[in-house]
Design a protein around this motif. Structure first.
Motif, PDB file in Angstrom:
ATOM      1  N   THR A   1       0.855  -1.181   0.000  1.00  0.00           N
ATOM      2  CA  THR A   1       0.000   0.000   0.000  1.00  0.00           C
ATOM      3  C   THR A   1       0.893   1.235   0.000  1.00  0.00           C
ATOM      4  O   THR A   1       1.849   1.308   0.765  1.00  0.00           O
ATOM      5  N   TYR A   2       0.582   2.181  -0.859  1.00  0.00           N
ATOM      6  CA  TYR A   2       1.385   3.394  -1.000  1.00  0.00           C
ATOM      7  C   TYR A   2       0.478   4.611  -0.852  1.00  0.00           C
ATOM      8  O   TYR A   2      -0.660   4.603  -1.314  1.00  0.00           O
ATOM      9  N   LEU A   3       0.998   5.640  -0.195  1.00  0.00           N
ATOM     10  CA  LEU A   3       0.240   6.874   0.008  1.00  0.00           C
ATOM     11  C   LEU A   3       0.839   7.987  -0.849  1.00  0.00           C
ATOM     12  O   LEU A   3       1.982   8.382  -0.646  1.00  0.00           O
TER      13      LEU A   3
ATOM     14  N   ALA B   1      -8.874   5.874 -10.837  1.00  0.00           N
ATOM     15  CA  ALA B   1     -10.246   5.362 -10.812  1.00  0.00           C
ATOM     16  C   ALA B   1     -10.351   3.837 -10.784  1.00  0.00           C
ATOM     17  O   ALA B   1     -11.183   3.292 -10.078  1.00  0.00           O
ATOM     18  N   ASP B   2      -9.545   3.149 -11.537  1.00  0.00           N
ATOM     19  CA  ASP B   2      -9.677   1.688 -11.647  1.00  0.00           C
ATOM     20  C   ASP B   2      -8.734   0.931 -10.726  1.00  0.00           C
ATOM     21  O   ASP B   2      -8.513  -0.258 -10.920  1.00  0.00           O
ATOM     22  N   SER B   3      -8.191   1.612  -9.721  1.00  0.00           N
ATOM     23  CA  SER B   3      -7.177   0.969  -8.880  1.00  0.00           C
ATOM     24  C   SER B   3      -7.670   0.609  -7.486  1.00  0.00           C
ATOM     25  O   SER B   3      -6.905   0.090  -6.683  1.00  0.00           O
ATOM     26  N   GLY B   4      -8.925   0.911  -7.181  1.00  0.00           N
ATOM     27  CA  GLY B   4      -9.439   0.635  -5.840  1.00  0.00           C
ATOM     28  C   GLY B   4      -8.869   1.576  -4.792  1.00  0.00           C
ATOM     29  O   GLY B   4      -8.816   1.250  -3.610  1.00  0.00           O
ATOM     30  N   ALA B   5      -8.450   2.751  -5.207  1.00  0.00           N
ATOM     31  CA  ALA B   5      -7.795   3.712  -4.319  1.00  0.00           C
ATOM     32  C   ALA B   5      -8.778   4.359  -3.354  1.00  0.00           C
ATOM     33  O   ALA B   5      -9.935   4.581  -3.684  1.00  0.00           O
ATOM     34  N   ASN B   6      -8.269   4.682  -2.163  1.00  0.00           N
ATOM     35  CA  ASN B   6      -9.004   5.474  -1.185  1.00  0.00           C
ATOM     36  C   ASN B   6      -8.492   6.906  -1.352  1.00  0.00           C
ATOM     37  O   ASN B   6      -7.334   7.184  -1.057  1.00  0.00           O
TER      38      ASN B   6
ATOM     39  N   VAL C   1      -4.008   9.911  -1.749  1.00  0.00           N
ATOM     40  CA  VAL C   1      -4.476   8.703  -2.423  1.00  0.00           C
ATOM     41  C   VAL C   1      -3.747   7.511  -1.806  1.00  0.00           C
ATOM     42  O   VAL C   1      -2.528   7.397  -1.917  1.00  0.00           O
ATOM     43  N   LYS C   2      -4.495   6.648  -1.156  1.00  0.00           N
ATOM     44  CA  LYS C   2      -3.927   5.436  -0.569  1.00  0.00           C
ATOM     45  C   LYS C   2      -4.360   4.267  -1.441  1.00  0.00           C
ATOM     46  O   LYS C   2      -5.562   4.038  -1.638  1.00  0.00           O
ATOM     47  N   VAL C   3      -3.386   3.556  -1.989  1.00  0.00           N
ATOM     48  CA  VAL C   3      -3.700   2.527  -2.976  1.00  0.00           C
ATOM     49  C   VAL C   3      -2.664   1.404  -2.925  1.00  0.00           C
ATOM     50  O   VAL C   3      -1.494   1.638  -2.626  1.00  0.00           O
ATOM     51  N   ARG C   4      -3.107   0.197  -3.201  1.00  0.00           N
ATOM     52  CA  ARG C   4      -2.198  -0.951  -3.260  1.00  0.00           C
ATOM     53  C   ARG C   4      -1.546  -0.967  -4.643  1.00  0.00           C
ATOM     54  O   ARG C   4      -2.234  -0.988  -5.671  1.00  0.00           O
TER      55      ARG C   4
END
Length: 96
Positions: free
Chosen positions: A27-29, A49-54, A70-73
């Motif tokens: 997970t990267y911020l 949009a298509d990455s499941g990001a918070n 943006v917090k995303v795996r």
């Protein structure tokens, strides 16, 4: 040294740091400062949009800038850098 070389060196150092400090996938911020322009903010949202990001936004006290977190795996350091490069095309964005 021109800006292109400086940018390339920056991303090479970032990749080395990401490889050293994270176990991938991870997970990267991301943190960005954007002029408070809904179109620019939406462009950043679209990139993730298509990455499941918070994604979270917060407007500055004067309303001139908006911080976007943006917090995303992510799969790899290269994937992280690829997103930074996409966002860097949005005029006025500062990556933190």
């Amino acid at each position: 040294m021109n800006n292109s070389q400086k940018t390339e060196e920056f991303y090479q150092r970032l990749k080395a740091q990401l490889e050293e400090n994270f176990s991938w996938p991870s997970t990267y911020l991301y943190k960005f400062i954007v002029p408070s322009d809904q179109e620019k903010i939406n462009t950043i949202k679209d990139i993730f949009a298509d990455s499941g990001a918070n994604l979270q936004t917060k407007e500055s006290s004067k309303g001139t800038f908006t911080s976007v977190s943006v917090k995303v795996r992510m799969k790899s350091p290269d994937a992280v850098i690829e997103k930074y490069l996409e966002v860097s095309k949005v005029e006025g964005v500062i990556s933190l």
